[in-house]
Design a protein around this motif. Structure first.
Motif, PDB file in Angstrom:
ATOM      1  N   GLY A 282      36.270  69.845  25.567  1.00  0.00           N
ATOM      2  CA  GLY A 282      36.187  71.307  26.209  1.00  0.00           C
ATOM      3  C   GLY A 282      35.520  70.881  27.481  1.00  0.00           C
ATOM      4  N   LEU A 283      35.013  69.776  27.818  1.00  0.00           N
ATOM      5  CA  LEU A 283      34.390  69.971  29.123  1.00  0.00           C
ATOM      6  C   LEU A 283      34.974  68.922  30.238  1.00  0.00           C
ATOM      7  N   LYS A 284      34.178  68.018  30.449  1.00  0.00           N
ATOM      8  CA  LYS A 284      34.738  67.189  31.801  1.00  0.00           C
ATOM      9  C   LYS A 284      35.246  65.870  31.170  1.00  0.00           C
ATOM     10  N   VAL A 285      36.170  65.188  32.240  1.00  0.00           N
ATOM     11  CA  VAL A 285      36.837  63.839  31.796  1.00  0.00           C
ATOM     12  C   VAL A 285      36.155  62.800  32.949  1.00  0.00           C
ATOM     13  N   CYS A 286      35.868  61.629  32.252  1.00  0.00           N
ATOM     14  CA  CYS A 286      35.295  60.686  32.916  1.00  0.00           C
ATOM     15  C   CYS A 286      36.377  59.695  33.160  1.00  0.00           C
ATOM     16  N   LEU A 287      36.777  59.642  34.482  1.00  0.00           N
ATOM     17  CA  LEU A 287      38.080  58.804  34.757  1.00  0.00           C
ATOM     18  C   LEU A 287      37.551  57.506  35.528  1.00  0.00           C
ATOM     19  N   ILE A 288      37.989  56.471  34.838  1.00  0.00           N
ATOM     20  CA  ILE A 288      37.729  55.097  35.052  1.00  0.00           C
ATOM     21  C   ILE A 288      38.935  54.196  35.977  1.00  0.00           C
ATOM     22  N   THR A 289      38.545  53.616  37.212  1.00  0.00           N
ATOM     23  CA  THR A 289      39.368  53.121  38.107  1.00  0.00           C
ATOM     24  C   THR A 289      39.700  51.832  37.298  1.00  0.00           C
ATOM     25  N   GLU A 290      40.689  50.998  37.944  1.00  0.00           N
ATOM     26  CA  GLU A 290      40.923  49.816  37.699  1.00  0.00           C
ATOM     27  C   GLU A 290      39.869  48.656  37.863  1.00  0.00           C
ATOM     28  N   PHE A 291      39.183  49.025  39.028  1.00  0.00           N
ATOM     29  CA  PHE A 291      37.848  48.108  39.240  1.00  0.00           C
ATOM     30  C   PHE A 291      36.912  48.422  38.392  1.00  0.00           C
ATOM     31  N   GLY A 292      36.653  49.638  37.840  1.00  0.00           N
ATOM     32  CA  GLY A 292      35.620  49.875  36.905  1.00  0.00           C
ATOM     33  C   GLY A 292      35.881  49.400  35.641  1.00  0.00           C
ATOM     34  N   ARG A 293      37.229  49.345  35.255  1.00  0.00           N
ATOM     35  CA  ARG A 293      37.569  48.611  33.819  1.00  0.00           C
ATOM     36  C   ARG A 293      37.228  47.226  33.979  1.00  0.00           C
ATOM     37  N   THR A 294      37.545  46.400  35.168  1.00  0.00           N
ATOM     38  CA  THR A 294      37.514  45.126  35.287  1.00  0.00           C
ATOM     39  C   THR A 294      36.080  44.464  35.516  1.00  0.00           C
ATOM     40  N   HIS A 295      35.083  45.527  35.893  1.00  0.00           N
ATOM     41  CA  HIS A 295      34.062  44.989  36.640  1.00  0.00           C
ATOM     42  C   HIS A 295      32.826  46.110  35.976  1.00  0.00           C
ATOM     43  N   PRO A 296      32.700  45.982  34.711  1.00  0.00           N
ATOM     44  CA  PRO A 296      31.632  46.807  34.019  1.00  0.00           C
ATOM     45  C   PRO A 296      30.498  46.300  34.634  1.00  0.00           C
ATOM     46  N   THR A 297      29.352  47.414  34.827  1.00  0.00           N
ATOM     47  CA  THR A 297      28.195  46.996  35.333  1.00  0.00           C
ATOM     48  C   THR A 297      26.966  47.272  34.316  1.00  0.00           C
TER      49      THR A 297
END
Length: 394
Positions: free
Chosen positions: A378-393
């Protein structure tokens, strides 16, 4: 690079555009890891703002990422830093910036249309129509950030991404709403709207010591979330006159009333008709209810985005009841590092607003779901880029 582009009303396409380059000495290029869709992005998604749009504009003003490159005059950031990109593009040098009123910045928005409309230009904002400067947004794989020392907030690498993403816009906007309304310990507060911003305003009002917070909406799922987080839910669809209902249980009225549902919120037939035939830009339905429900000498804050004009505005009640009415875009930079500190110290968790997670490449579908309140949870979606998926911090 891939980027979410406005191609017309209800037509957001994932296009391929050139990667941005440094164009000024205070710029930074940020490689985006996570971004999201804001309720105010829907003003562009729907036809409300089509007259101020340009085909191909990259949308978005909520993102975090890693600094890839900096200009020679950037002093506080270096490549490899993790940053929150704030939505407000401010110069730091003008009269308003020196007063920490960053969204009123004189220098970062070249729009003559806004100046003609309002008499003054406001600050630039990422991905938010030509009225706010036409800056490419950060629903993209990379973003050029002007005045990066002021527009980026350096963040620890061990903090969960959703917490930082919630600090980009929603949390400082919610804090701004509480500041404008002057919410204090012991106050009775009413918040119209239970989206991510409205719920955040409610939670932060309680965090600031409010005695009671009423959550006004007509979405059952969002009202349930409001109750879960400590607010008193008020279902608009169950009460013919919400203001009368509130005054029936709070005889003095609300100490502080905050509007967080936006100009598209209409309850009366009159305003629906006026908006439908284009003799009204914004609706005053919710504002009228807030003015009536707020006590004499109380405070009202407008956080929902109003742009144009409205009819049947109860100016008499506003004046005679000695109510203070304030509004405006968030002074984002003013509220840091405080908001980051309470998040890092686990005093406040903004990640609650992300009830769904998806890949950035699915952003077009997520716009459609967000517009119809069909995002899971019911609220917001967190969208993860390819860079975010391959370089978790974290």
């Amino acid at each position: 690079m891939k980027a979410a582009q406005w191609m017309g009303p209800k037509d957001i396409q994932l296009g391929t555009v050139p990667k941005p380059m440094l164009t000024a000495p205070k710029d930074a290029i940020v490689h985006i890891t996570h971004c999201t869709i804001c309720g105010s992005d829907l003003h562009m998604y729907n036809p409300d703002m089509k007259m101020a749009m340009e085909k191909g504009l990259i949308l978005g003003h909520e993102a975090i990422g890693i600094v890839e490159e900096i200009g020679p005059e950037v002093k506080n950031l270096k490549p490899g830093d993790r940053v929150i990109i704030l939505p407000v593009i401010a110069c730091g040098d003008c009269f308003y910036c020196k007063n920490k009123e960053y969204s009123l910045c004189d220098k970062t928005n070249p729009s003559q249309d806004m100046e003609q409309l309002y008499g003054h230009r406001l600050s630039g904002i990422f991905g938010y129509s030509m009225l706010t400067g036409g800056y490419p947004g950060d629903q993209a794989e990379w973003c050029r950030v002007p005045n990066a020392d002021l527009v980026c907030v350096k963040a620890p690498k061990n903090v969960p991404a959703k917490k930082l993403l919630g600090l980009c816009d929603v949390t400082p906007t919610a804090w701004h709403g509480n500041e404008l309304a002057e919410v204090r310990k012991g106050d009775v507060v009413g918040v119209w709207g239970c989206g991510a911003v409205g719920l955040s305003i409610q939670r932060l009002a309680l965090f600031r010591g409010a005695k009671k917070v009423y959550a006004i909406d007509k979405d059952p799922q969002r009202l349930a979330l409001a109750e879960k987080y400590g607010s008193i839910p008020v279902d608009v669809s169950a009460h013919k006159n919400v203001a009368d209902y509130i005054l029936g249980i709070e005889s003095h009225g609300l100490d502080r009333g905050i509007e967080a549902s936006g100009f598209r919120s209409t309850n009366s037939v009159a305003h629906k008709v006026m908006r439908g035939i284009f003799i009204e830009g914004d609706s005053s339905d919710t504002v009228s209810a807030i003015i009536k429900a707020t006590r004499k000498g109380g405070n009202i804050a407008l956080i929902g985005d109003f742009f144009f004009t409205t009819n049947q505005f109860p100016i008499g009640a506003l004046m005679e009841k000695a109510i203070t009415l304030r509004g405006g875009q968030l002074y984002a930079q003013k509220y840091f590092p405080y908001l980051l500190d309470i998040t890092v110290n686990n005093e406040y968790d903004p990640s609650f607003m992300f009830t769904h997670e998806d890949n950035f490449e699915s952003i077009s579908e997520n716009y459609a779901k967000f517009n119809t309140h069909e995002v899971p949870g019911g609220l917001k979606v967190c969208l993860i880029t390819e860079f975010g998926r391959t370089h978790p911090t974290e």
